[in-house]
Design an enzyme around this catalytic site. Structure first.
Site, PDB file in Angstrom:
ATOM      1  N   HIS A  27       1.112  -1.066   0.241  1.00  0.00           N
ATOM      2  CA  HIS A  27      -0.429  -0.186  -0.046  1.00  0.00           C
ATOM      3  C   HIS A  27       0.951   1.076   0.009  1.00  0.00           C
ATOM      4  O   HIS A  27       0.330   2.429   0.097  1.00  0.00           O
ATOM      5  CB  HIS A  27      -1.217   0.119   0.929  1.00  0.00           C
ATOM      6  CG  HIS A  27      -1.844  -0.979   0.919  1.00  0.00           C
ATOM      7  ND1 HIS A  27      -2.995  -1.302   0.536  1.00  0.00           N
ATOM      8  CD2 HIS A  27      -1.270  -2.262   2.027  1.00  0.00           C
ATOM      9  CE1 HIS A  27      -3.628  -2.779   1.194  1.00  0.00           C
ATOM     10  NE2 HIS A  27      -2.586  -2.838   1.812  1.00  0.00           N
ATOM     11  N   SER A  37      15.731  20.468 -16.193  1.00  0.00           N
ATOM     12  CA  SER A  37      14.956  21.212 -16.054  1.00  0.00           C
ATOM     13  C   SER A  37      15.143  22.245 -17.007  1.00  0.00           C
ATOM     14  O   SER A  37      15.947  23.022 -16.696  1.00  0.00           O
ATOM     15  CB  SER A  37      14.156  21.054 -15.138  1.00  0.00           C
ATOM     16  OG  SER A  37      13.263  22.757 -15.193  1.00  0.00           O
ATOM     17  N   LYS A  87      17.334  20.609 -11.081  1.00  0.00           N
ATOM     18  CA  LYS A  87      17.018  19.101 -11.772  1.00  0.00           C
ATOM     19  C   LYS A  87      17.970  18.314 -11.885  1.00  0.00           C
ATOM     20  O   LYS A  87      18.524  18.963 -13.232  1.00  0.00           O
ATOM     21  CB  LYS A  87      15.414  19.351 -12.012  1.00  0.00           C
ATOM     22  CG  LYS A  87      14.320  20.468 -11.446  1.00  0.00           C
ATOM     23  CD  LYS A  87      13.969  19.590 -10.247  1.00  0.00           C
ATOM     24  CE  LYS A  87      13.070  18.498 -11.142  1.00  0.00           C
ATOM     25  NZ  LYS A  87      11.728  18.663 -11.145  1.00  0.00           N
ATOM     26  N   GLU A 127      10.697   7.124 -16.634  1.00  0.00           N
ATOM     27  CA  GLU A 127       9.393   8.007 -17.057  1.00  0.00           C
ATOM     28  C   GLU A 127       9.209   7.607 -18.467  1.00  0.00           C
ATOM     29  O   GLU A 127       7.562   7.095 -18.349  1.00  0.00           O
ATOM     30  CB  GLU A 127       8.863   9.966 -16.310  1.00  0.00           C
ATOM     31  CG  GLU A 127       9.532   9.604 -14.904  1.00  0.00           C
ATOM     32  CD  GLU A 127       9.815  10.759 -15.040  1.00  0.00           C
ATOM     33  OE1 GLU A 127       9.412  11.951 -16.257  1.00  0.00           O
ATOM     34  OE2 GLU A 127       9.852  11.734 -13.964  1.00  0.00           O
TER      35      GLU A 127
END
Length: 466
Positions: free
Chosen positions: A159, A286, A292, A299
């Protein structure tokens, strides 16, 4: 009689198709990539035609030479594909016939219907073999990353909440197991791909004395004993696309597994987890925020699973309403098949490379794994060993956890009096439950994340993967 400019149109037609029809119906823009397999099929078919007396030896020699020359030009990027010839089959056949008069005999007892079914199977056999090997490479990357960090323990999650401690390697080996099932599904799929449809004709075979077994053996459509594997019904032979759907289904499940792995990687690399660091070459930045460092390979892999699943649904939808036998709708199958194979293979390769260039932050992992709540179930097992029924032990440990939260103490910092205030079954040895190293060594059953078991599994996979 006026001759049509399109080779596939017979004397039935007074002219070629309208320009917009030709543009709408062409497939050469994507099926050109079947050229090598189309030529292989034509070489085997020509050899069979010579064997059965339809071609002379000289004609076979000329056809072979012509096809080999065309193949060389295609490989060198020198062949000019013509949209007006519709597809890869007609482009190659038309050019062969232009160069070699005997090329006009090559299409004897063959239809584009069984030709495309053959080409697709030949192409997919190669793709399956390549994808299985790429899965092996990814498995090796997972095993090696685990082996390099064999002592690292992290929280396991259910979970998305901390559950119990597991070795980092054990977590990675879960994906090795998943990928092994994927490889098995592909190998099983290969058996149904590896069946020769050539000789099915347009729908009803041929009245000519074809030797289908000869062609099948020439092209490697054989079982483990070397016996020819042939489609047994001409109508099914040309319209069957189950093998494509089966591959795309297996590929979709691979994509789902990769997506799950990607999600773990994305979590682990975040500042909140900080379990791993991915090399700069496999991350991006970024355009606005200079600090970043994004896990874009993971992804994109997670995102590309959607298109692979979509390709499977597209093929299923394409096929569901088609009557027997060949219908032009089936032209839509190849782009979905090609995209699935290309996408999944790219994702597998990039995930393997990314993991090979990933290091583990052992300090952060150790800090997370030191949470004593991870051993609450071990504490219940401690009571079970003292002959308390598990349901009662579960309730008692829940009360101990509540006490720790109420007093603001870590679970392993409660005093013996605290423990015994909840239940007298707790003894002076209760603190030993929270020794993480001992806790991991106690997990001895097959498949558990125990110290010796994980090392044994790593050794097994290293041996199996070579």
């Amino acid at each position: 009689m006026k001759k049509s400019a399109v080779v596939s149109r017979s004397g039935r037609f007074a002219s070629g198709p309208a320009a917009e029809v030709a543009a709408f119906s062409e497939s050469i823009s994507f099926d050109w990539r079947l050229w090598k397999h189309d030529i292989l099929g034509s070489l085997a078919h020509a050899a069979m035609l010579q064997k059965t007396g339809i071609l002379t030896k000289a004609e076979l020699r000329d056809i072979r030479l012509g096809l080999e020359q065309i193949g060389g030009e295609i490989a060198a990027g020198q062949f000019k594909w013509k949209a007006e010839l519709e597809d890869v089959h007609m482009n190659i056949e038309a050019e062969l016939t232009r160069r070699v008069p005997a090329g006009a005999k090559l299409h004897t007892a063959r239809s584009r219907n069984d030709q495309i079914a053959l080409d697709a199977r030949l192409w997919l056999r190669d793709e399956i073999a390549a994808l299985i090997e790429e899965l092996r490479t990814l498995q090796r990357a997972l095993v090696e990353l685990g082996a390099k960090n064999v002592e690292v323990v992290i929280p396991g999650y259910t979970h998305l909440q901390r559950a119990q401690p597991v070795y980092f390697a054990h977590h990675l080996l879960a994906y090795v197991e998943m990928l092994e099932r994927d490889a098995g599904r592909l190998a099983d799929c290969f058996q149904r791909v590896n069946v020769c449809p050539l000789g099915s004709g347009a729908i009803a075979g041929s009245t000519l004395p074809l030797d289908r077994e000869f062609v099948a053996k020439q092209l490697g459509f054989v079982d483990a004993k070397g016996s020819a594997q042939l489609t047994q019904n001409s109508m099914d032979g040309i319209s069957d696309r189950d093998f494509m759907i089966e591959f795309c289904a297996a590929a979709a499940l691979i994509a789902v597994h990769l997506s799950r792995l990607a999600e773990d990687v994305i979590l682990w690399v975040s500042a909140e987890f900080n379990f791993i660091k991915i090399a700069d070459a496999y991350t991006t930045g970024s355009s606005l925020m200079p600090q970043k460092k994004n896990p874009d390979v993971a992804e994109l892999t997670r995102g590309k699973s959607a298109r692979v699943i979509g390709n499977l649904v597209s093929l299923l939808t394409l096929l569901k309403g088609l009557p027997m036998t060949y219908n032009r709708d089936l032209q839509e199958d190849k782009e979905r098949l090609f995209d699935t194979a290309d996408t999944v293979r790219a994702c597998v390769r990039l995930m393997a490379a990314m993991l090979t260039n990933t290091r583990v932050n052992a300090t952060a992992c150790a800090a997370a794994a030191s949470d004593p709540l991870l051993l609450a179930t071990d504490l219940a097992d401690y009571l079970v060993k003292k002959e308390m029924p598990f349901r009662q032990a579960h309730h008692v440990v829940g009360a101990v956890v509540a006490l720790a939260e109420e007093t603001g103490k870590p679970l392993d910092r409660l005093s013996l009096a605290d423990f015994q205030g909840v239940d007298k079954h707790f003894g002076p040895d209760v603190r030993s439950v929270f020794d993480l190293k001992k806790a991991m060594s106690r997990r001895k059953i097959t498949g558990a994340p125990g110290t010796n078991e994980v090392k044994k599994q790593l050794a097994r996979w290293r041996k199996q993967l070579g």
